[in-house]
Write an enzyme that holds these catalytic residues in place. Structure first.
Site, PDB file in Angstrom:
ATOM      1  N   ASP A  16       0.859  -1.174   0.000  1.00  0.00           N
ATOM      2  CA  ASP A  16       0.000   0.000   0.000  1.00  0.00           C
ATOM      3  C   ASP A  16       0.902   1.232   0.000  1.00  0.00           C
ATOM      4  O   ASP A  16       2.128   1.128   0.090  1.00  0.00           O
ATOM      5  CB  ASP A  16      -0.978  -0.031   1.176  1.00  0.00           C
ATOM      6  CG  ASP A  16      -0.280  -0.027   2.517  1.00  0.00           C
ATOM      7  OD1 ASP A  16       0.951   0.156   2.563  1.00  0.00           O
ATOM      8  OD2 ASP A  16      -0.962  -0.213   3.533  1.00  0.00           O
TER       9      ASP A  16
ATOM     10  N   CYS B 224     -11.894 -28.846   5.250  1.00  0.00           N
ATOM     11  CA  CYS B 224     -10.661 -28.084   5.009  1.00  0.00           C
ATOM     12  C   CYS B 224      -9.441 -29.005   4.997  1.00  0.00           C
ATOM     13  O   CYS B 224      -9.349 -29.932   5.786  1.00  0.00           O
ATOM     14  CB  CYS B 224     -10.499 -27.025   6.102  1.00  0.00           C
ATOM     15  SG  CYS B 224      -9.006 -26.036   5.928  1.00  0.00           S
TER      16      CYS B 224
ATOM     17  N   CYS C 153      -6.424 -28.411  10.258  1.00  0.00           N
ATOM     18  CA  CYS C 153      -7.559 -29.332  10.183  1.00  0.00           C
ATOM     19  C   CYS C 153      -7.121 -30.775   9.957  1.00  0.00           C
ATOM     20  O   CYS C 153      -7.824 -31.703  10.347  1.00  0.00           O
ATOM     21  CB  CYS C 153      -8.527 -28.871   9.090  1.00  0.00           C
ATOM     22  SG  CYS C 153      -9.352 -27.319   9.510  1.00  0.00           S
TER      23      CYS C 153
ATOM     24  N   ASP D 201      -7.693  -7.533  -0.115  1.00  0.00           N
ATOM     25  CA  ASP D 201      -6.816  -7.785   1.039  1.00  0.00           C
ATOM     26  C   ASP D 201      -7.598  -7.426   2.285  1.00  0.00           C
ATOM     27  O   ASP D 201      -8.498  -6.585   2.237  1.00  0.00           O
ATOM     28  CB  ASP D 201      -5.556  -6.912   0.992  1.00  0.00           C
ATOM     29  CG  ASP D 201      -5.838  -5.508   1.504  1.00  0.00           C
ATOM     30  OD1 ASP D 201      -6.422  -4.721   0.728  1.00  0.00           O
ATOM     31  OD2 ASP D 201      -5.516  -5.205   2.666  1.00  0.00           O
TER      32      ASP D 201
ATOM     33  N   ASP E 247      -2.458   8.320  -1.812  1.00  0.00           N
ATOM     34  CA  ASP E 247      -3.784   8.950  -1.820  1.00  0.00           C
ATOM     35  C   ASP E 247      -4.125   9.511  -0.448  1.00  0.00           C
ATOM     36  O   ASP E 247      -3.438   9.239   0.533  1.00  0.00           O
ATOM     37  CB  ASP E 247      -4.855   7.924  -2.236  1.00  0.00           C
ATOM     38  CG  ASP E 247      -4.957   6.765  -1.248  1.00  0.00           C
ATOM     39  OD1 ASP E 247      -3.938   6.442  -0.594  1.00  0.00           O
ATOM     40  OD2 ASP E 247      -6.033   6.169  -1.123  1.00  0.00           O
TER      41      ASP E 247
ATOM     42  N   CYS F 293      -6.246 -27.876   5.376  1.00  0.00           N
ATOM     43  CA  CYS F 293      -5.072 -27.191   5.933  1.00  0.00           C
ATOM     44  C   CYS F 293      -4.393 -28.044   6.993  1.00  0.00           C
ATOM     45  O   CYS F 293      -4.959 -29.012   7.505  1.00  0.00           O
ATOM     46  CB  CYS F 293      -5.446 -25.818   6.492  1.00  0.00           C
ATOM     47  SG  CYS F 293      -6.095 -25.841   8.177  1.00  0.00           S
TER      48      CYS F 293
ATOM     49  N   HIS G  70      -5.051 -21.838   9.592  1.00  0.00           N
ATOM     50  CA  HIS G  70      -6.376 -22.201   9.091  1.00  0.00           C
ATOM     51  C   HIS G  70      -7.088 -21.023   8.430  1.00  0.00           C
ATOM     52  O   HIS G  70      -7.633 -21.155   7.325  1.00  0.00           O
ATOM     53  CB  HIS G  70      -7.269 -22.776  10.188  1.00  0.00           C
ATOM     54  CG  HIS G  70      -8.668 -22.957   9.709  1.00  0.00           C
ATOM     55  ND1 HIS G  70      -9.027 -24.008   8.885  1.00  0.00           N
ATOM     56  CD2 HIS G  70      -9.778 -22.181   9.840  1.00  0.00           C
ATOM     57  CE1 HIS G  70     -10.289 -23.882   8.554  1.00  0.00           C
ATOM     58  NE2 HIS G  70     -10.775 -22.774   9.118  1.00  0.00           N
TER      59      HIS G  70
END
Lengths: 395, 395
Positions: A89, A327, A332, A289, A143, A329, A358
């Site tokens: 950013d 899931c 999990c 994001d 900005d 991951c 997770h």
């Protein structure tokens, strides 16, 4: 940077962004690595989770460890040992949300660091210089992010400044020395193998413009027109997630997104819940994001295919099942809800690691499903199904 | 449990302990997983680091999540999804160091939890019951750990009670229902594959006795004789790391270790620095545990082949080298000292993960080198070299 729009399913878009650090499949969610670290995750753990791009915060990194040190260490990719793409950013949003004693002039913003009160300065030229020296793949124009609740006239004045700063950001990039992007080619990059910074011709980051205008649809339309007319590589919708209602945010997004160039990636900044992401994709947004998955992880709030849960809840004390049965991951696959609750209640650091793994995986996995649905022309049905699950109220 | 003494190099011993959860090569360092978690490490990260055995704290686990819940969830191995061996302490040491309002009677100890002030009770029978139900591979006899600074008469009285409690611990184990050890065979064990607790014949844990006697050599000799005469599977030296000087600790260890049975593993509880471990091995100790690597990691104190360092030190700010050039851990392989300093100074949770990975790996790697040196009859030279490094002053 090159953007390919592969197909559309309604307004939902499937695409690819090509960067010096690999391809990014869109729609994409970018995990937030504020201080060049995605919170509780080591870089190896992050790679196992597998995002193609992460976000770094210019404001935080310029204050600590500072751009001179980052530059000397070869840029953020080398600092983190991260081979994937990085978007930064511009610092603007966080100057408005974190710093104190802001003094906004046409030239730029003077402010005091929230860390030590030191006097700092950001302008389009300074921000672009910092982002370039960070060596990011995608930089954002500097900005002004107007607070929620300002009048039409106040937001209009701020927006016009943002437009002037957008032009200056483009000018600054065109005349800036290049950063570290190309001195660190993707793949096979290791600390030992990468040479000293500056040894090879460097690339400039891609640059995205930011549409402002608050909750005023005429200003958003004007800003979309002005920013779209400039030579940016992508266009973002900024100034959301600043206190407005969910309905207002969605109105801004749905109103603004169709006004953005078809051939450039569209990025909705700082948003949001899983539902918000689906709404954004439906409106034609390509990039998102948000700190939500990482922050919620630290608060013990976990996203699952059956909705959000608070892992500290006593009903999980003896629950031997995985956090989310659908899931894949590491969390999990390896531990139970009962164990996760025990670790969280006990205050173990590993709880934060498990939870972060997770939640970030969940967001990335959701976007994988979204892309698959668009590819199969079934995004509308996918979204309906997801949103109709009773516990996915989204906030 | 079976102990094999493979060879000796001076008094240093090379051995193997066979458990239901794999072989443990000795001398061994056991990372401390107080609340069924080695602090910042997920179970997958811990497996990558590769200890063969870890330690769990009975005191902490009996208070939270509680033995009934642990039992219902199938024991600590299943709770953590840990396939390796587990040794539990008896709770005695932490009752003395953490709990308040202790009331010691012959029957046992009444105390108040440091978490919620609730009234709790531990005795040889209760401790052995809890450890058995935890399903650990090696349990410890319930002992009294006298404070540093007590008189000879006070320590003698405490020691005699520890001896009586040792006999009761053995008796309690012999008559206790077995735990979860054998219902969770090593290898290929997953949450889905392991059946409900109690479905298969269960094993009782091995049981180690604990030698007490404070800093009084006659009492240590007496205690070593008494505990060695009982039918324990191993013998520990307890009551150290309680405030005594380093010289006193080493005196106790060097005096006591040779009095312990040659054919049983010898465990020095709660010790210590890398130097202490080498001194212990030289005195014939086979097993160690200590919070030092994990606690120091959280304080930013890191062990390296060139000595301990404080990672927050400004001299590391631009140091692109690995934390320890001779270390193969994930941290040293992937990130720089500069990055580790940045993360630590910034307060990122990932700093604690990186630091813990390294410190635990360092301790395990040191013990791998120690075992290799004993196998090659070169432990004396190895120890000399390690201790002569100027920065390895050890504390």
């Amino acid at each position: 940077m090159k953007f390919e729009l592969l197909r559309k399913d309604g307004s939902a878009r499937l695409g690819k962004i090509h960067t010096a650090h690999g391809v990014i499949d869109t729609p994409v969610f970018m995990p937030v690595g504020t201080a060049a670290s995605v919170k509780a995750l080591t870089i190896e753990e992050l790679k196992r989770i597998g995002p193609q791009i992460i976000l770094n915060n210019t404001y935080h990194l310029m204050l600590r460890p500072g751009i001179d040190l980052i530059d000397r260490l070869g840029g953020v990719h080398k600092l983190m040992n991260w081979d994937g793409a990085v978007l930064s950013d511009s610092g603007g949003f966080q100057v408005w949300s974190l710093a104190s004693m802001r003094k906004v002039r046409e030239e730029g913003v003077e402010f005091r660091s929230h860390l030590d009160g030191s006097l700092q300065f950001l302008s389009p030229e300074v921000s672009i210089d910092i982002q370039s020296r960070m060596g990011v793949d995608i930089a954002m124009a500097f900005d002004e992010c107007p607070a929620y609740g300002l009048s039409h006239a106040e937001v209009a004045e701020s927006m016009e400044r943002t437009h002037r700063w957008a032009r200056r950001s483009l000018g600054a990039l065109a005349s800036s020395p290049a950063g570290h992007a190309a001195s660190s080619p993707p793949g096979g990059r290791t600390r030992d193998a990468s040479g000293p910074a500056g040894g090879t011709p460097a690339l400039r980051p891609a640059l995205f413009g930011i549409v402002q205008g608050g909750i005023y649809s005429d200003l958003r339309a004007r800003s979309a027109e002005v920013i779209s007319s400039m030579d940016f590589d992508g266009v973002a919708i900024g100034g959301v997630s600043v206190g407005e209602t969910k309905v207002e945010m969605l109105d801004v997004m749905r109103h603004t997104a169709p006004l953005l160039p078809e051939e450039k990636p569209r990025y909705l900044m700082g948003v949001g819940t899983p539902q918000d992401l689906l709404d954004g994709v439906a409106a034609g947004i390509d990039m998102f994001d948000c700190v939500m998955p990482t922050r919620n992880a630290r608060n013990g709030t976990l996203f699952t295919s059956e909705g959000k849960i608070a892992i500290k809840n006593a009903r999980f004390a003896a629950d031997e099942g995985p956090l989310d049965p659908r899931c894949a991951c590491v969390t999990c696959r390896t531990v139970s809800r009962a164990y996760l609750r025990h670790l969280y209640v006990t205050g173990e650091i590993s709880a934060l690691v498990y939870n972060t793994i997770h939640n970030v995986f969940f967001y990335l996995d959701l976007m994988r499903s979204v892309r698959q649905a668009i590819a199969l022309d079934s995004f509308g049905a996918f979204r309906e199904t997801f949103l109709s699950a009773p516990t996915n109220e989204g906030s």
